[in-house]
Design a protein around this motif. Structure first.
Motif, PDB file in Angstrom:
ATOM      1  N   ARG A 151       0.835  -1.202   0.000  1.00  0.00           N
ATOM      2  CA  ARG A 151       0.000   0.000   0.000  1.00  0.00           C
ATOM      3  C   ARG A 151       0.873   1.257   0.000  1.00  0.00           C
ATOM      4  O   ARG A 151       0.607   2.202  -0.752  1.00  0.00           O
ATOM      5  CB  ARG A 151      -0.917  -0.017   1.223  1.00  0.00           C
ATOM      6  N   SER A 251      -5.984   0.975  -1.010  1.00  0.00           N
ATOM      7  CA  SER A 251      -7.049   1.513  -0.156  1.00  0.00           C
ATOM      8  C   SER A 251      -6.823   1.248   1.330  1.00  0.00           C
ATOM      9  O   SER A 251      -6.329   0.194   1.727  1.00  0.00           O
ATOM     10  CB  SER A 251      -8.400   0.907  -0.547  1.00  0.00           C
ATOM     11  N   ASP A 252      -7.250   2.217   2.131  1.00  0.00           N
ATOM     12  CA  ASP A 252      -7.316   2.038   3.578  1.00  0.00           C
ATOM     13  C   ASP A 252      -8.680   1.507   3.992  1.00  0.00           C
ATOM     14  O   ASP A 252      -8.798   0.796   4.987  1.00  0.00           O
ATOM     15  CB  ASP A 252      -7.044   3.375   4.272  1.00  0.00           C
ATOM     16  N   TYR A 254     -12.385  -0.097   2.059  1.00  0.00           N
ATOM     17  CA  TYR A 254     -13.145  -0.438   0.863  1.00  0.00           C
ATOM     18  C   TYR A 254     -14.628  -0.383   1.223  1.00  0.00           C
ATOM     19  O   TYR A 254     -15.035  -0.884   2.279  1.00  0.00           O
ATOM     20  CB  TYR A 254     -12.771  -1.828   0.329  1.00  0.00           C
ATOM     21  N   GLY A 272     -12.297  -7.543  -1.869  1.00  0.00           N
ATOM     22  CA  GLY A 272     -11.853  -6.743  -0.726  1.00  0.00           C
ATOM     23  C   GLY A 272     -11.433  -7.612   0.438  1.00  0.00           C
ATOM     24  O   GLY A 272     -10.434  -7.345   1.115  1.00  0.00           O
ATOM     25  N   ARG A 277      -8.693  -5.942   3.191  1.00  0.00           N
ATOM     26  CA  ARG A 277      -8.987  -4.529   3.437  1.00  0.00           C
ATOM     27  C   ARG A 277     -10.029  -4.376   4.553  1.00  0.00           C
ATOM     28  O   ARG A 277     -10.848  -5.260   4.780  1.00  0.00           O
ATOM     29  CB  ARG A 277      -9.542  -3.861   2.184  1.00  0.00           C
ATOM     30  N   GLU A 325      -8.008  -5.582   9.550  1.00  0.00           N
ATOM     31  CA  GLU A 325      -7.299  -6.091   8.375  1.00  0.00           C
ATOM     32  C   GLU A 325      -6.786  -7.504   8.618  1.00  0.00           C
ATOM     33  O   GLU A 325      -6.867  -8.366   7.731  1.00  0.00           O
ATOM     34  CB  GLU A 325      -6.152  -5.159   8.005  1.00  0.00           C
TER      35      GLU A 325
END
Length: 363
Positions: A151, A251-252, A254, A272, A277, A325
């Motif tokens: 990321r 992405s942080d 989704y 995702g 995520r 996560e």
């Protein structure tokens, strides 16, 4: 298919394409074509399969793929097949019409096995469609593995190093509820001006054919009205598989703020989860199942304030983000295509073996 063909036990899988009113140029893997609205084509393909060296057919079922009322023409194929088939139900309606119920029940009766991609639909298959429990198997929606940068590296490459990225990908259509996510961003950026919501994908081709870009324009007008031009961007293009995965890894958070509560499966949500995520979603059926046990947050339908609250909760608490996560990735690792392919391979072997036993006993 790419994973199956890598297994030594199987020949290269072949495809039968179902065309709408357009003609397409296909590669060598396509062995036949059905004109969606030509009933005779379904019988013709069944006859060709019966006289081929194909051992097994997999029918991907959505009501909109096949011709006739509720896609009933698919039964012309299924009823004339002499080789075994498995049917994968992509949509399992909780309240089907009598015709829809009949089609799915008939397909199930004729098949060796029916596949659902979510556990919560097994009950419907049993109680609404009266399908034999021994025929039903749940196999996760698969997610492709794409080796990509971290990321942090992707943010550096695209110039987003100091931004918190939220994203949604897939075909745009009014049922996606993206307007509520945009409205939520108005409150989010007041506290986190670095937040950026990226909306990836073209307008759904059917929607575009019927009404053009009305929905996209509505969303763009809303962005302008809320002065969010620096915090919401549209990436209006067909994404490659690599770009889909990069959009997720970048992405942080989704988001799938969909409006339909009965949606049984979401491929974008599956992706995702596959890439671990943090996911914020409305509580449609697939999301409720997949985001249980702390793997995500569920906002209310049609409620931008609820989405905003959950977004801020994640952005304000990095430790919560890391925890989610890790939980999501633990499930996601079991959903990668190489793992899902093992389940299908075992089922294919079981089906083909059972078919040979039946043929042998009939001789």
């Amino acid at each position: 298919m790419d994973e199956i063909k890598e297994m030594n036990d199987f020949n290269l899988p072949r495809i039968i394409a179902v065309n709408n009113d357009k003609s397409y140029v296909y590669g060598n893997q396509v062995m036949g074509v059905i004109d969606q609205h030509n009933r005779a084509d379904y019988s013709k393909i069944a006859k060709e399969l019966n006289h081929s060296n194909i051992d097994l057919l997999v029918i991907q079922h959505e009501f909109g793929i096949y011709g006739g009322e509720s896609g009933e023409y698919v039964l012309e194929l299924a009823e004339k097949l002499k080789i075994p088939f498995i049917v994968i139900f992509h949509t399992v309606l909780s309240e089907p019409s009598p015709k829809q119920c009949f089609i799915m029940k008939r397909l199930a009766d004729l098949s060796f096995k029916v596949i659902t991609m979510v556990q919560n639909k097994v009950k419907d298959l049993l109680e609404v469609y009266n399908i034999d429990c021994d025929k039903i198997q749940m196999i996760h929606h698969g997610v492709p593995f794409v080796d990509t940068e971290s990321r942090m590296k992707l943010k550096e490459r695209y110039g987003y190093s100091h931004r918190q990225i939220l994203s949604t990908f897939g075909f745009l259509s009014p049922g996606k509820g993206i307007e509520y996510a945009i409205q939520a961003m108005s409150g989010v950026v007041a506290k986190h001006p670095e937040a950026l919501y990226m909306i990836w994908g073209k307008t759904h081709p059917v929607v575009k054919q019927e009404v053009g870009e009305v929905y996209r324009q509505k969303l763009m007008d809303l962005v302008a009205e809320l002065n969010l031009e620096q915090n919401v961007v549209f990436v209006d293009k067909h994404l490659t598989q690599e770009e889909v995965v990069q959009s997720l890894v970048l992405s942080d958070i989704y988001m799938t703020p969909y409006l339909g509560k009965d949606q049984a499966v979401s491929g974008t949500l599956a992706y995702g989860i596959g890439y671990g995520r943090v996911i914020i979603s409305t509580p449609y059926r697939y999301a409720v199942e997949m985001l249980a046990e702390g793997r995500g947050l569920l906002a209310d339908f049609h409620d931008s304030a609820s989405l905003e609250t959950h977004i801020l909760n994640i952005l304000d608490h990095p430790e919560l983000k890391n925890e989610m996560e890790n939980k999501t990735l633990a499930l996601g690792s079991t959903m990668m295509w190489n793992e899902v392919a093992k389940s299908y391979a075992a089922l294919f072997h079981e089906t083909i073996t059972a078919s040979y036993v039946i043929k042998g006993s009939a001789v």
